[in-house]
Enzyme design. Structure first.
Site, mmCIF file in Angstrom:
data_model
loop_
_atom_site.group_PDB
_atom_site.id
_atom_site.type_symbol
_atom_site.label_atom_id
_atom_site.label_comp_id
_atom_site.label_asym_id
_atom_site.label_seq_id
_atom_site.Cartn_x
_atom_site.Cartn_y
_atom_site.Cartn_z
ATOM 1 N N SER A 80 0.821 -1.398 -0.261
ATOM 2 C CA SER A 80 0.141 0.026 -0.022
ATOM 3 C C SER A 80 0.555 1.216 -0.128
ATOM 4 O O SER A 80 2.134 0.497 -0.258
ATOM 5 C CB SER A 80 -0.496 0.186 1.374
ATOM 6 O OG SER A 80 -1.382 1.160 1.063
ATOM 7 N N LYS A 104 -6.125 8.612 -8.008
ATOM 8 C CA LYS A 104 -6.029 7.375 -7.086
ATOM 9 C C LYS A 104 -7.554 6.488 -7.713
ATOM 10 O O LYS A 104 -8.945 7.042 -6.764
ATOM 11 C CB LYS A 104 -6.395 8.027 -5.217
ATOM 12 C CG LYS A 104 -6.241 6.346 -4.803
ATOM 13 C CD LYS A 104 -5.796 6.867 -3.522
ATOM 14 C CE LYS A 104 -5.384 5.599 -2.310
ATOM 15 N NZ LYS A 104 -6.779 4.372 -2.164
ATOM 16 N N ARG A 125 -4.392 -8.585 -5.820
ATOM 17 C CA ARG A 125 -2.906 -7.556 -4.726
ATOM 18 C C ARG A 125 -2.672 -8.186 -3.774
ATOM 19 O O ARG A 125 -2.069 -8.757 -2.907
ATOM 20 C CB ARG A 125 -3.224 -6.070 -4.775
ATOM 21 C CG ARG A 125 -2.219 -5.701 -3.387
ATOM 22 C CD ARG A 125 -3.039 -4.314 -3.112
ATOM 23 N NE ARG A 125 -2.230 -3.725 -2.192
ATOM 24 C CZ ARG A 125 -2.425 -3.522 -0.947
ATOM 25 N NH1 ARG A 125 -3.244 -3.900 -0.762
ATOM 26 N NH2 ARG A 125 -1.752 -3.010 -0.027
ATOM 27 N N GLU A 159 -5.489 -0.793 -12.093
ATOM 28 C CA GLU A 159 -6.903 -0.713 -11.766
ATOM 29 C C GLU A 159 -7.432 -1.849 -12.162
ATOM 30 O O GLU A 159 -7.819 -0.682 -13.321
ATOM 31 C CB GLU A 159 -7.254 0.676 -11.004
ATOM 32 C CG GLU A 159 -8.170 0.607 -9.966
ATOM 33 C CD GLU A 159 -7.230 0.358 -8.818
ATOM 34 O OE1 GLU A 159 -8.034 0.756 -7.438
ATOM 35 O OE2 GLU A 159 -6.306 -0.308 -8.329
ATOM 36 N N CYS A 395 -29.246 6.273 36.021
ATOM 37 C CA CYS A 395 -28.467 4.146 35.286
ATOM 38 C C CYS A 395 -29.929 3.836 34.868
ATOM 39 O O CYS A 395 -30.877 3.555 35.146
ATOM 40 C CB CYS A 395 -28.056 3.879 36.106
ATOM 41 S SG CYS A 395 -27.363 2.575 34.747
ATOM 42 N N CYS A 398 -30.749 0.268 36.300
ATOM 43 C CA CYS A 398 -30.691 -0.024 37.043
ATOM 44 C C CYS A 398 -31.352 0.841 37.932
ATOM 45 O O CYS A 398 -31.738 0.928 39.288
ATOM 46 C CB CYS A 398 -29.909 -0.428 37.839
ATOM 47 S SG CYS A 398 -28.244 0.897 38.565
ATOM 48 N N CYS A 420 -21.981 4.818 36.307
ATOM 49 C CA CYS A 420 -23.408 3.976 37.645
ATOM 50 C C CYS A 420 -22.261 3.416 38.470
ATOM 51 O O CYS A 420 -20.980 2.389 38.096
ATOM 52 C CB CYS A 420 -23.649 3.434 36.474
ATOM 53 S SG CYS A 420 -25.142 2.288 37.540
ATOM 54 N N CYS A 425 -25.851 -3.457 39.140
ATOM 55 C CA CYS A 425 -26.163 -2.632 38.004
ATOM 56 C C CYS A 425 -26.980 -4.047 36.952
ATOM 57 O O CYS A 425 -25.455 -5.197 36.819
ATOM 58 C CB CYS A 425 -25.882 -1.564 37.316
ATOM 59 S SG CYS A 425 -26.892 -1.430 35.821
#
Length: 667
Positions: A80, A104, A125, A159, A395, A398, A420, A425
């Site tokens: 790459s 590109k 590739r 490509e 929370c 809970c 919390c 919980c």
């Protein structure tokens, strides 16, 4: 020669139009005699030039499907490129050198090989060093020559792509594996080139644009050290090449660069070419070779990625979800938008500070991107000025009161998070149980999150130990939806199998903050798999930072966890349910490598490993994975964007390996 090749391309195009009218539309467009005259002219030109296109009417190409795509090592690694989004970084990279600035292209990179004027093989590739063999599909591409007027060995890369207009037509009828229309041409081009049946590929309008000569065309002294001149020579041989500009590089400014990028963007738009940025590469082969490479990318080029495109949508809700360690994580829920072919409706909001800085409230218009084409991210709030505190007072699971914690980030900013503090919980409990039965911990197959939640609701699980006594509730479980005799027995079998475990799995299952598999393996090695010895060290102030790869924060986390009486009781009592495998030294790889007993640090993004996988591999080699570079470090494996660790290793004279070099050494 160039004029003759262009004449061949024109004749192929004209004759294929007439063939389409005759065979597909049942509406002949010219008399047979005229068609035959053009056909004979084409055949004579092909024989004179040695140039034959894959789509030429003179070729009765017998498409031969394959049963699978074979893999093969690439003669030249197709790595790459490093990336940037800053024009000044791009200008700095050029550094006065002659360069090629090119599009590109957004498709699939492939290699084509020719010998004695004939196409012989092609590869994808792949991972950069191992590619897939796609030779069978190349005759199905629209513009690849099968024979060329060049008799020596030629290897090129380019490509495979689908033009924008072709893609718009194809997506009307084609469907992906999920039964939905393809969302981008890149995925369709990649899948088409990798089809097992070339007849399928032939229907997809795939084109090939060359962008580099890997081998060949070096007889002329003028061509030997110029990528650009060799690329232009490919045009002379009949290949279509990637649009590009040759730039001297001297006194080249960001302003010049920006104008040239705009010129190429206009060219791409006019030609219907799918692109996702620009590429700058040094023109000279010799200079490029001296630049070297990492395990991920060559250093003779750099990709300029266009800024992540931003899409406007409306924030509908901030969802708060408790994690297993008590932090309540905010997530943005917004009207669905499509980014890069994917539907997106959620994105992490990270923490309370992030929300405050953007002044986010439900109903505001926001801009969302997909950073690096992977992670959805809220970039901006277009309706600032009506911010209200979004912190849930309790929370959401809970109902206990929430707290705001503050901490310093690495850049010394204060970061606020919502928590919390209720250890009971239900959401936190469920996530801890899910972690405990997970593949990296006790690996109890069949205990899904949904089943665990139902068992918790029924009060059958008060501790992890209760999992090993679920047979008490056999009759009740058999009455539950989704359970029969077979599924119940399978679950019990999985639970019994998990009773035979290891030091590493048991320690991971305890879920000590920051102590994952890598550190657990280090502790396993150091204490020779002895849980009692580890427990004694944790309870008596042992300094775990003496073990290479364990830092002070992890050291403190271990000691803090063992000071909790409930944790210590869990640690001791649960062991009574277990049988621990004897620790076996993995000697096979150790005897064959130079890494035994060495400390290896891996940094940057690796192509073939996750962070956990590279650390596991290092341990299997009989080496120690390090987290920071010091004089004790023996090797540094440098991936993409290695950063400060690479610089420090260079300063200390530590041996630096690319990922490819490391793989070769352990192969």
């Amino acid at each position: 020669m160039t004029e003759l090749i262009q004449k061949i391309k024109d004749l192929v195009h004209i004759l294929n139009q007439h063939r389409h009218a005759y065979y597909n539309l049942a509406a002949p467009s010219i008399p047979d005699k005229e068609y035959d005259r053009l056909f004979d002219e084409l055949k004579e030109l092909e024989e004179r030039t040695g140039f034959i296109l894959s789509t030429s009417p003179t070729q009765s190409v017998g498409y031969m499907p394959v049963s699978e795509l074979k893999k093969a090592p690439l003669q030249t690694a197709l790595l790459s490129l490093d990336k940037t989004k800053q024009l000044r970084e791009l200008t700095s990279f050029i550094n006065g050198q002659p360069i090629l600035l090119m599009l590109k292209l957004d498709g699939l990179t492939v290699e084509l090989d020719y010998e004695d004027g004939h196409f012989i093989q092609a590869f994808t590739r792949g991972n950069g060093t191992i590619g897939e063999v796609i030779t069978h599909n190349i005759p199905a591409l629209k513009n690849v020559p099968l024979t060329i007027p060049y008799q020596k060995k030629l290897r090129i890369t380019g490509e495979a792509l689908i033009l924008k207009n072709d893609f718009m037509e194809l997506k009307k009828t084609l469907r992906d594996s999920n039964g939905k229309p393809y969302r981008n041409s890149r995925n369709l081009a990649s899948g088409s080139v990798r089809c097992l049946n070339p007849k399928t590929c032939a229907k997809r309008q795939v084109h090939f644009l060359a962008f580099k000569v890997l081998e060949g065309l070096d007889e002329d002294a003028k061509l030997q050290d110029s990528k650009g001149l060799r690329l232009e020579q490919l045009r002379e041989l009949g290949f279509d090449i990637c649009p590009h500009l040759f730039i001297d590089g001297a006194s080249y400014t960001p302003e010049n660069l920006e104008k040239d990028i705009q010129r190429l963007q206009v060219r791409a738009e006019n030609d219907g070419l799918p692109i996702d940025g620009m590429v700058v590469t040094y023109d000279g082969y010799a200079y490029s070779k001296n630049c070297g490479q990492t395990g991920h990318h060559y250093k003779d080029g750099i990709a300029f990625k266009f800024e992540d495109e931003q899409y406007e949508t409306v924030l509908r809700e901030i969802e708060w979800t408790p994690t297993r360690f008590g932090e309540i994580a905010p997530v943005a829920i917004f009207d669905t938008i499509e980014i890069d072919g994917c539907e997106v409706s959620r994105a992490s909001l990270h923490n309370l500070t992030f929300i405050k800085e953007l002044e986010l409230v439900p109903g505001c218009r926001i801009l969302v991107s997909k950073r690096n084409m992977i992670i959805p991210h809220v970039e901006e709030n277009l309706d600032r000025g009506s911010y209200q505190d979004p912190v849930p007072p309790s929370c959401p699971c809970c109902g206990e009161k929430t707290r705001i914690y503050s901490r310093k980030s690495s850049d010394n900013r204060m970061i606020e998070t919502v928590h919390c503090d209720n250890p009971e919980c239900e959401s936190q409990l469920l996530r801890r149980y899910v972690h405990f039965v997970g593949k990296k911990a006790m690996d109890i197959q069949g205990l899904s999150s949904a089943r665990l939640e139902r068992f918790l609701e029924n009060g059958w699980l008060q501790s992890f130990q209760d999992i090993y006594h679920l047979d008490r509730y056999r009759e009740e479980i058999l009455q539950m939806d989704g359970f029969g005799e077979a599924s119940y027995e399978n679950l019990q079998k999985a639970i019994r199998a998990s009773c035979r475990t290891t030091f590493v799995r048991y320690l991971v299952a305890m879920d000590i903050p920051l102590i994952g598999r890598t550190i657990s393996r280090l502790l396993d090695t150091h204490f020779a798999g002895d849980l009692n010895a580890f427990e004694d060290a944790a309870l008596n102030g042992y300094d775990f930072t003496q073990i290479e790869g364990i830092g002070s924060i992890s050291n403190n986390s271990i000691h803090t966890w063992f000071t909790e009486e409930s944790n210590l009781q869990l640690w001791k009592t649960l062991q009574k349910e277990m049988t621990f495998d004897e620790r076996k030294e993995e000697t096979t790889m150790k005897k064959e490598t130079i890494f035994v007993g060495k400390t290896i640090v891996a940094t940057g993004k690796l192509e073939n490993f996750t962070r956990e996988e590279i650390n596991t591999t290092i341990l299997e080699l009989g080496a120690k994975p390090g987290s920071s570079v010091s004089k004790k470090t023996d090797f540094l494996i440098a991936g993409e964007k290695a950063g400060s660790k690479l610089a420090k290793a260079q300063t200390l004279g530590i041996r630096i390996l690319s990922e490819a070099e490391f793989l070769q050494m352990i192969a």
